[in-house]
Design a protein around this motif. Structure first.
Motif, PDB file in Angstrom:
ATOM      1  N   CYS A 177       0.837  -1.202   0.000  1.00 52.52           N
ATOM      2  CA  CYS A 177       0.000   0.000   0.000  1.00 52.52           C
ATOM      3  C   CYS A 177       0.873   1.255   0.000  1.00 52.52           C
ATOM      4  O   CYS A 177       0.522   2.261  -0.603  1.00 52.52           O
ATOM      5  CB  CYS A 177      -0.930  -0.015   1.210  1.00 52.52           C
ATOM      6  SG  CYS A 177      -2.224   1.223   1.086  1.00 52.52           S
ATOM      7  N   CYS A 210      -8.454   3.434   1.857  1.00 51.64           N
ATOM      8  CA  CYS A 210      -8.201   2.430   0.816  1.00 51.64           C
ATOM      9  C   CYS A 210      -8.936   2.794  -0.472  1.00 51.64           C
ATOM     10  O   CYS A 210     -10.107   3.142  -0.445  1.00 51.64           O
ATOM     11  CB  CYS A 210      -8.690   1.072   1.318  1.00 51.64           C
ATOM     12  SG  CYS A 210      -8.752  -0.177   0.033  1.00 51.64           S
ATOM     13  N   CYS A 216      -2.394  -4.877  -2.083  1.00 49.27           N
ATOM     14  CA  CYS A 216      -2.191  -5.643  -0.846  1.00 49.27           C
ATOM     15  C   CYS A 216      -2.664  -7.082  -1.031  1.00 49.27           C
ATOM     16  O   CYS A 216      -2.046  -8.022  -0.522  1.00 49.27           O
ATOM     17  CB  CYS A 216      -2.922  -4.981   0.310  1.00 49.27           C
ATOM     18  SG  CYS A 216      -4.669  -4.706  -0.001  1.00 49.27           S
TER      19      CYS A 216
HETATM   20  S1  SF4 Z   1      -6.419  -2.135  -1.823  1.00 49.53           S
HETATM   21 FE1  SF4 Z   1      -4.809  -2.458  -0.331  1.00 49.53          FE
HETATM   22  S2  SF4 Z   1      -2.997  -1.555  -1.265  1.00 49.53           S
HETATM   23 FE2  SF4 Z   1      -4.744  -0.741  -2.380  1.00 49.53          FE
HETATM   24  S3  SF4 Z   1      -5.247   1.162  -1.337  1.00 49.53           S
HETATM   25 FE3  SF4 Z   1      -6.479  -0.429  -0.385  1.00 49.53          FE
HETATM   26  S4  SF4 Z   1      -5.291  -1.095   1.362  1.00 49.53           S
HETATM   27 FE4  SF4 Z   1      -3.909   0.023   0.034  1.00 49.53          FE
END
Ligand code: SF4
Ligand code: SF4
Ligand code: SF4
Ligand code: FES
Length: 944
Positions: A177, A210, A216
């Motif tokens: 992230c 997020c 992630c």
């Molecule tokens: S999906 Fe995972 S990596 Fe992407 S913004 Fe959300 S927490 Fe961060």
């Protein structure tokens, strides 16, 4: 776990001139300095077990299963965090190491559910693999100690699940992230045994920052973060490489399949535009392709008030062809035309323009790029000599100063934005030129050094004022200009830019930008090292869109910021294949490869190959088609994959023009807004159902791969071919690769392009020909394509769209991350959870003056029309400016936009509309009529 068949080298690649040779388990291996022992081992063919390491992230060194022995060193260093050294002797497999690794795994497994057989990632789980590799046979601590097995799942995100009971706290998701995506939404909450991954302040994923990019999920080595489609469908059994069909970044994906069904889309780590990353649209929002709203049967009707009739392909094609010929017989050869789409492949677009020029016998072909980046094509061709951006995306990693003008890559080009943000975190400077405070102005661990918050419509005043600073403060790169540019045009431009009327002080009243701020930004751009400009529709969609593009090119040339890594002029193309649709000859005045239709040599080549005589006169542009329809001289239209009713300005004008036509043929996935005015509907095919290529904003041509049969029986290119044949113009391609072979033969910049070449190289950036057999990542290196770079005077002319007492506010438009343009695709996915309606953003002062409260319904009126949206009160817009998106047809954003357009290309002035905003209690008249018409059309399309 999400790396089906991909080698994971454990740590990222290092580039160095120094090579290091070492021995690993008796094997000699040579790698660049800075490489980890783990990566060197993998290169040597020795797999060291790992859990917290993966090659997309910097090493972290927390899991301790990758320990090795190094001769002459005490202890057991972690191979992922230990750099190689010359002469090092490493042992990765000893009985002591085996004991330690087994011990570590026992600890992990004692706090992990033992449900492998029913776990969704069974068979594709790194924890399971490592347990097998270290030979784990027993867990001496038992399973009854303190554990996390009762932790609840977070199911809030529509696309993935967070099952905290399975987390081994390896930190890969947190690092993904931060490092890959740049959002910093995750942390490790708690200490020691109690530590767990948390989104935000222990919020659910949906409540946190997020943005659902999925990095992630991809990084997680266990089933903790897993796609819901994998949970539902199980693991994929085969995969194919293809390209995202959303934005101009052109991310490469591995479509993981079970039979003909997509299980998940995994960004391809070898993809040169995205390096294994993606955004929420490409990774997750592909459900539209199988949505129940897909229209899968050809349909015809005589009048738009008639019910649709389902017919065979033969009948539909035959009817369309006979109507087109009937109209031409009645109204003349030029009374019909076609519109190509930037959603479609290069091969499909090429065929549509060929159909128009060769089978219709006129040049009435245009494309949706008319309404977005046509000024880019014109402006860059005039100055630099080629209608395309100059760099690769990776080039941004060499930029010292990044200037973003009229673009919000965080929302519209998110994967490139992640890369740009990485460079900003490394210390590059940032100048943002935008009337709004977008996500680009300030984000996690970066903020703009200068935000030039200009008044909408004053871009050219800003660029001329920057030019003034450069020429009057001695910041011109004289050597570069002398060697590379046309000096006559430069001297004229220098004199023009130096005029007092172009000074930041003189322009301050026009632009609203304090002169000192503008001066400082211009100095930073000119003197801060490698300076790169990235721009978007906030530059092009103006009455002076082409002028601004030329102003940008002038500034880059004058400061020597063209022709090497880290600099350049980079239009961020909106749709997946905008670059390609322009390259393929979609404009009425240009054959493929931007050769003017009046050029008799170019025309002769096409005539010989196509066996026709071509009309040397340019045909009608989209707005001219509408005007001609209302005049009664343009009566038939073939529209492939483009929703002009929703996306073109002044909706009511467009609707009247379409209503005046005798035969409209729409080819699309859905019964879109344009199809509601159509007489023939030909079902389209999604990007999953066809072979071909897309060309992204870097000029990168990538393969689109058919992973399932076309749901309606034909891919789009086959339908165009059927229509051409029915019109009596023979086309006999058996595969899109043959179409590309023809494009390559006829287009000098594509001479070296073929499906085989693309497959060999992964992708290729044009020009790709005898001079550049593997393509051209960076353009204009030793000389400009046109020879000498040409400066063009950029006189600021205020737009006719002025604020008045009646319309005192300026409306500007844009889009957001989760939705995509007219929303036809994303509205049919769970992405609506992030954005379920278009809103009007208004500054608190303007809202208060009008008695508007948060979430109130407000009427927005321009000289074109009126619509109603709910209000969001925010300081992201400045007083006097309001903003909306245009993703929902019922919002009617384009009912308000006017027919003002760029002087050179007719690109609509979407970004500047004078409006009044008032509280209201009911939808606008247009919206009520839209609701009635929409209902009627859906009824008429109900077929048994
Ligand atoms: S999906 Fe995972 S990596 Fe992407 S913004 Fe959300 S927490 Fe961060
Ligand atoms: S969620 Fe997955 S990636 Fe994140 S710490 Fe837990 S196991 Fe590691
Ligand atoms: S950044 Fe663009 S190309 Fe990449 S996944 Fe997102 S929408 Fe697709
Ligand atoms: S993989 Fe090296 S410490 Fe985890």
């Amino acid at each position: 776990m999400n790396k089906l068949n991909d080698t994971d080298f454990g740590t990222p690649e290092r580039v160095s001139d120094t090579q290091i040779t070492l021995e690993i388990d008796g094997m000699t291996v040579t790698v660049p300095a800075g490489t980890s022992v783990m990566r060197a081992s993998t290169i040597a063919g020795v797999n060291v077990p790992k859990l917290c390491a993966t090659d997309s992230l910097e090493a972290f060194g927390s899991c301790r299963v990758c320990l090795v022995e190094i001769e002459g060193r005490k202890g057991y260093p972690a191979s992922c965090t230990t750099p190689v050294e010359n002469g090092m002797k490493v042992k990765t497999q000893t009985s002591k190491l085996a004991d330690i690794r087994r011990g570590m795994m026992e600890l992990y497994i004692s706090d992990h559910p033992l449900d492998c057989l029913t776990c969704p990632t069974n068979g594709n789980c790194e924890l399971q693999d490592v347990a097998g590799i270290v030979g784990l046979r027993e867990v001496r601590y038992g399973y009854k100690g303190k554990n996390h097995l009762e932790l609840k799942k977070d199911e809030s995100n529509p696309y993935f699940t967070y099952d905290a009971s399975k987390c081994i706290v390896c930190n890969r998701c947190v690092r993904a992230c931060e490092e890959t995506q740049g959002t910093f939404a995750l942390t490790i909450d708690g200490r020691g045994f109690d530590s767990r991954v948390a989104a935000g302040q222990n919020d659910s994923f949906m409540e946190s920052d997020c943005v659902s990019c999925g990095a992630c999920v991809q990084a997680c080595p266990t089933a903790t973060l897993t796609e819901k489609t994998v949970i539902m469908m199980g693991q994929a059994e085969h995969s194919a490489i293809t390209t995202c069909a959303y934005c101009g970044v052109g991310c490469s994906f591995k479509a993981e399949m079970k039979g003909n069904e997509v299980v998940r889309m995994v960004p391809h780590k070898d993809g040169k535009a995205n390096h294994g990353h993606s955004c929420v649209k490409g990774r997750f929002a592909w459900g539209y392709a199988t949505h129940q709203d897909r229209m899968l049967k050809p349909m015809i009707r005589k009048k738009i008030t008639d019910p649709w009739q389902e017919v065979s392909w033969d009948e539909a094609i035959g009817y369309a062809a006979s109507e087109f010929r009937r109209i031409q017989a009645k109204h003349g050869k030029d009374s019909i035309g076609g519109i190509t789409s930037s959603r479609c492949t290069n091969e499909e677009t090429y065929l549509v323009q060929k159909l128009v020029r060769a089978a219709f016998g006129n040049n009435n072909v245009d494309t949706c790029a008319r309404v977005c980046h046509s000024p880019t094509g014109y402006g860059l061709k005039q100055t630099l000599g080629e209608s395309a951006g100059t760099q690769t995306f990776d080039s941004v990693m060499h930029a010292d100063v990044i200037m973003v003008i009229g673009a919000n890559p965080v929302a519209a080009h998110p994967v490139f934005a992640s890369q740009m943000k990485r460079r900003l975190r490394q210390g590059a400077k940032l100048i943002v030129v935008d009337p709004r405070t977008t996500e680009m102005v300030k984000g996690a661990h970066y903020s703009a050094d200068y935000h030039l918050k200009l008044r909408p419509g004053t871009n050219v005043a800003v660029i001329s004022a920057m030019a003034h600073v450069v020429v009057t403060e001695g910041l011109v790169k004289e050597d570069f200009v002398k060697e590379r540019c046309d000096m006559t045009s430069f001297e004229e431009w220098r004199t023009f830019a130096a005029r007092a009327e172009n000074s930041p002080e003189a322009m301050e009243a026009v632009t609203g930008i304090p002169a000192e701020t503008l001066r400082a930004a211009a100095r930073m751009y000119a003197t801060g090292g490698n300076a790169a400009i990235y721009y978007g529709l906030g530059v092009t969609e103006h009455a002076q869109g082409s002028t601004m593009v030329m102003g940008i090119a002038n500034l880059a040339m004058a400061t020597g910021n063209v022709g090497r890594e880290g600099v350049g002029v980079n239009p961020l193309r909106g749709q997946n294949n905008v670059q390609g649709s322009c390259d393929m000859g979609s404009f009425p005045h240009e054959l493929p490869g931007y050769r003017h239709i009046s050029d008799s040599i170019a025309r002769a080549e096409f005539e010989a190959r196509w066996n026709v005589t071509l009309n040397p006169e340019p045909g009608l542009r989209i707005p001219n088609m509408f005007d001609a329809a209302l005049d009664g001289s343009f009566m038939g239209l073939y529209c492939q994959g483009e929703d002009i009713v929703q996306s073109d300005p002044d909706t009511q004008h467009v609707a009247s023009a379409l209503s005046a036509m005798e035969c409209i043929v729409v080819q699309d996935l859905f019964l879109n807004e344009t199809a509601k005015y159509a007489h023939v509907f030909l079902p389209g095919s999604s990007f999953l159902e066809k072979d071909g290529t897309f060309t992204n904003a870097e000029r990168r041509i990538s393969r689109v791969t058919k992973v399932m049969p076309a749901k309606a029986g034909y891919s789009d290119w086959e339908v165009t071919q059927l229509l051409a044949n029915a019109l009596g113009y023979p086309m006999q391609y058996k595969h899109p690769s043959e179409i590309m072979d023809e494009i390559a033969a006829l287009t000098p910049t594509f001479h070296g392009v073929s499906f085989k070449k693309i497959e060999q190289l992964g992708s290729v950036q044009w020009p790709c020909n005898e001079n550049a057999p593997d393509g051209t990542p960076i353009m204009h290196i030793d000389a400009f394509v046109r020879g000498k770079g040409r400066f063009i005077i950029t006189q600021y002319v205020p737009t006719d769209e002025k604020v008045t007492k009646r319309f005192p506010l300026i409306l500007t438009t844009g889009r957001i991350l989760s939705q995509y343009n007219v929303g036809a695709q994303t509205r049919r996915t769970e992405n609506v959870r992030w954005h379920s309606e278009d809103r009007l953003e208004i500054h608190p002062h303007d809202a208060e003056e009008r008695g508007i409260r948060q979430d109130d319904w407000v009427g927005i009126e321009s000289r074109s029309g009126q619509t109603v949206l709910r209000a969001t009160i925010t300081e992201n817009v400045q007083p006097g400016v309001v903003y909306t998106t245009f993703h929902f047809p019922e919002s009617g954003a384009n009912v308000i936009t006017t027919d003002n357009s760029d002087w050179a290309t007719n690109c609509p002035e979407y970004k500047v509309t004078a409006v009044q905003v008032m509280p209201v209690t009911q939808p606008s008249e247009w919206q009520r009529e839209y609701e009635r018409f929409n209902k009627q059309q859906l009824e008429l399309a109900k077929v048994d």
